[in-house]
Design an enzyme around this catalytic site. Structure first.
Site, short mmCIF file in Angstrom:
data_model
loop_
_atom_site.label_atom_id
_atom_site.label_comp_id
_atom_site.label_asym_id
_atom_site.label_seq_id
_atom_site.Cartn_x
_atom_site.Cartn_y
_atom_site.Cartn_z
CB CYS A 112 -0.89 0.37 1.11
SG CYS A 112 -1.97 -1.41 1.26
CG HIS A 252 -3.34 3.03 2.23
ND1 HIS A 252 -3.82 2.86 1.09
CD2 HIS A 252 -3.23 2.05 2.96
CE1 HIS A 252 -4.27 1.66 1.03
NE2 HIS A 252 -3.75 1.16 2.30
CG ASN A 282 -6.61 -1.07 1.30
OD1 ASN A 282 -5.79 -0.88 0.38
ND2 ASN A 282 -6.21 -1.51 2.53
O1 UT7 Z 1 -3.92 -1.35 3.77
C1 UT7 Z 1 -2.92 -1.85 5.08
C2 UT7 Z 1 -3.63 -3.21 4.84
N1 UT7 Z 1 -4.89 -3.97 5.53
C3 UT7 Z 1 -5.61 -2.99 6.24
O2 UT7 Z 1 -5.55 -1.87 6.64
C4 UT7 Z 1 -6.90 -3.56 7.09
C5 UT7 Z 1 -6.82 -3.55 8.56
N2 UT7 Z 1 -7.57 -4.28 9.22
C6 UT7 Z 1 -9.02 -4.04 9.15
O3 UT7 Z 1 -9.46 -3.46 8.34
C7 UT7 Z 1 -9.79 -4.64 10.09
O4 UT7 Z 1 -9.18 -5.62 11.18
C8 UT7 Z 1 -10.86 -5.84 9.09
C9 UT7 Z 1 -11.95 -5.10 8.60
C10 UT7 Z 1 -10.14 -6.65 8.29
C11 UT7 Z 1 -11.66 -6.43 10.41
O5 UT7 Z 1 -12.15 -5.59 11.43
P1 UT7 Z 1 -11.89 -6.15 12.83
O6 UT7 Z 1 -12.89 -5.21 13.40
O7 UT7 Z 1 -10.49 -5.96 13.34
O8 UT7 Z 1 -12.48 -7.42 13.21
P2 UT7 Z 1 -11.85 -8.78 13.46
O9 UT7 Z 1 -10.84 -9.46 12.68
O10 UT7 Z 1 -11.28 -8.45 15.02
O11 UT7 Z 1 -13.06 -9.64 13.83
C12 UT7 Z 1 -14.21 -9.57 14.78
C13 UT7 Z 1 -15.08 -10.59 14.47
C14 UT7 Z 1 -14.83 -11.80 14.44
O12 UT7 Z 1 -15.78 -12.94 14.94
P3 UT7 Z 1 -15.45 -13.47 16.42
O13 UT7 Z 1 -14.37 -14.06 16.30
O14 UT7 Z 1 -15.59 -12.24 17.36
O15 UT7 Z 1 -16.73 -14.28 16.62
C15 UT7 Z 1 -14.53 -12.33 12.87
O16 UT7 Z 1 -14.68 -13.59 12.70
O17 UT7 Z 1 -15.66 -10.41 13.18
C16 UT7 Z 1 -15.83 -11.67 12.33
N3 UT7 Z 1 -15.63 -11.23 11.05
C17 UT7 Z 1 -16.61 -10.79 9.95
N4 UT7 Z 1 -17.97 -10.92 10.25
C18 UT7 Z 1 -18.76 -10.65 9.15
C19 UT7 Z 1 -14.43 -10.98 10.39
N5 UT7 Z 1 -14.68 -10.55 9.06
C20 UT7 Z 1 -16.08 -10.49 8.95
C21 UT7 Z 1 -16.93 -10.35 7.74
N6 UT7 Z 1 -18.19 -10.04 8.02
N7 UT7 Z 1 -16.54 -9.82 6.68
#
Ligand code: UT7
Length: 325
Positions: A112, A252, A282
């Site tokens: 990125c 970004h 993104n």
């Molecule tokens: O450009 C640089 C590269 N990348 C980024 O900038 C991405 C950085 N990270 C993020 O944007 C976020 O971490 C995500 C959008 C990927 C995930 O959001 P989060 O709030 O950090 O969620 P999490 O990974 O902590 O997951 C929370 C819950 C989990 O369920 P449990 O374990 O609490 O039951 C996940 O399994 O949300 C669940 N989950 C989803 N639920 C519905 C993860 N992805 C999804 C989804 N839909 N797409």
């Protein structure tokens, strides 16, 4: 006086994929995606929209705006991690497509941060040779590098390309004011993409899940917020510029929550920040030049404005650039 942006361009694939479309592919919901990322739609490339093709379209627009002929470009850099081939580089394909045969061309692999790393290289080339003209592009078709069964990644990324033509200006107060760049390979396992399996069994990597993005979202989130904040604060300290003096921030477009946290910590008002992650998701290396081009074409950049760019990506790679427009 110094490096300036003479023209910008962008190209987005035609196909729009909504959160409702993704609900049909993985176990997710429009509501979850909106609240956790701010993303509403993203673009996905189709026929005739390979990375080099959208990159070339963006470059074409940037060249027209710059008023330069394509044969005046001396250096062509593409920040990308999703070229359709490993060799030749995406930059060489763009060179062929647009006819930039007086340039030497190569890719920058900084995820990125690819566009900003390229901008930094271009600035240094121009500092060394004031006649140099540099075309810097950020272009991705990450739709080709996603595991569409992985809801942690396939909802986040999108396709697109943006470009900027750089040259030297002798006008007072127009220049790249300062840069502050970093990388840390120790944290690679939080965000990576394998290559195709080695044909030499001795060099085969264990547990290669395939050529797609693997991400520990929550960890990346924490590092991204802290790294961008520190890079910006370090840059302000280096340049002696106060945060209140910045006219516009083009970050970004990682995720709305990441951006909100960075803005909050830096005490930057939202009106000064360009946000389009809602529309395009993104787009990795392409996100900053797309946002830059949209801002430029909307006439929101005035001569002398202090513009701050900051990025964070796989590697990890991150940093910030301050430019007086
Ligand atoms: O450009 C640089 C590269 N990348 C980024 O900038 C991405 C950085 N990270 C993020 O944007 C976020 O971490 C995500 C959008 C990927 C995930 O959001 P989060 O709030 O950090 O969620 P999490 O990974 O902590 O997951 C929370 C819950 C989990 O369920 P449990 O374990 O609490 O039951 C996940 O399994 O949300 C669940 N989950 C989803 N639920 C519905 C993860 N992805 C999804 C989804 N839909 N797409």
């Amino acid at each position: 006086m110094g490096t300036v942006i003479l023209g910008t361009g962008s190209c987005l694939p035609k196909k729009v994929v909504t959160n409702l479309d993704l609900e049909k592919i993985v176990d997710t919901s429009d509501e979850w995606i909106r609240t956790r990322t701010g993303i509403e739609t993203r673009r996905v490339g189709g026929a005739g929209e390979k990375t080099y093709q959208i990159a070339s379209a963006a470059a074409h627009e940037a060249l027209i705006m710059s008023g330069l002929r394509v044969d005046e470009i001396d250096l062509l850099i593409v920040g990308t991690i999703s070229s359709h081939m490993l060799m030749p580089s995406c930059a060489c394909f763009v060179q062929k497509e647009i006819g930039a045969f007086n340039a030497f061309a190569y890719d920058v692999n900084a995820a990125c941060s690819g566009f900003l790393y390229g901008l930094d290289i271009g600035d240094k080339q121009i500092r060394a040779d004031h006649d140099a003209k540099v075309l810097v592009i950020g272009a991705e078709t990450l739709s080709s590098r996603l595991n569409w069964q992985d809801r942690n990644t396939c909802i986040v990324f999108g396709d697109g390309a943006g470009a900027a033509v750089l040259g030297y200006s002798a006008e007072e107060h127009r220049e790249v004011v300062g840069v502050n760049y970093f990388s840390d390979g120790r944290l690679w396992e939080l965000l990576y993409m394998h290559n195709s399996p080695s044909t030499n069994p001795e060099l085969r990597v264990e547990d290669n899940p395939g050529v797609h993005i693997v991400m520990e979202g929550r960890e990346v989130f924490k590092h991204a917020v802290k790294a961008m904040e520190d890079a910006v604060l370090g840059l302000l300290e280096k340049t002696g510029i106060a945060i209140g003096d910045i006219d516009l921030v083009i970050p970004h477009q990682a995720n709305m929550r990441i951006l909100n946290k960075v803005l909050e910590r830096l005490e930057l008002p939202k009106e000064k920040v360009v946000l389009n992650v809602m529309k395009y998701g993104n787009t990795s290396a392409a996100s900053i030049p797309i946002a830059l081009d949209e801002t430029n074409r909307a006439d929101k950049l005035k001569r002398g404005d202090l513009v701050l760019f900051c990025a964070f990506g796989g590697g990890f790679t991150w940093g910030a650039t301050l430019l007086r427009w």
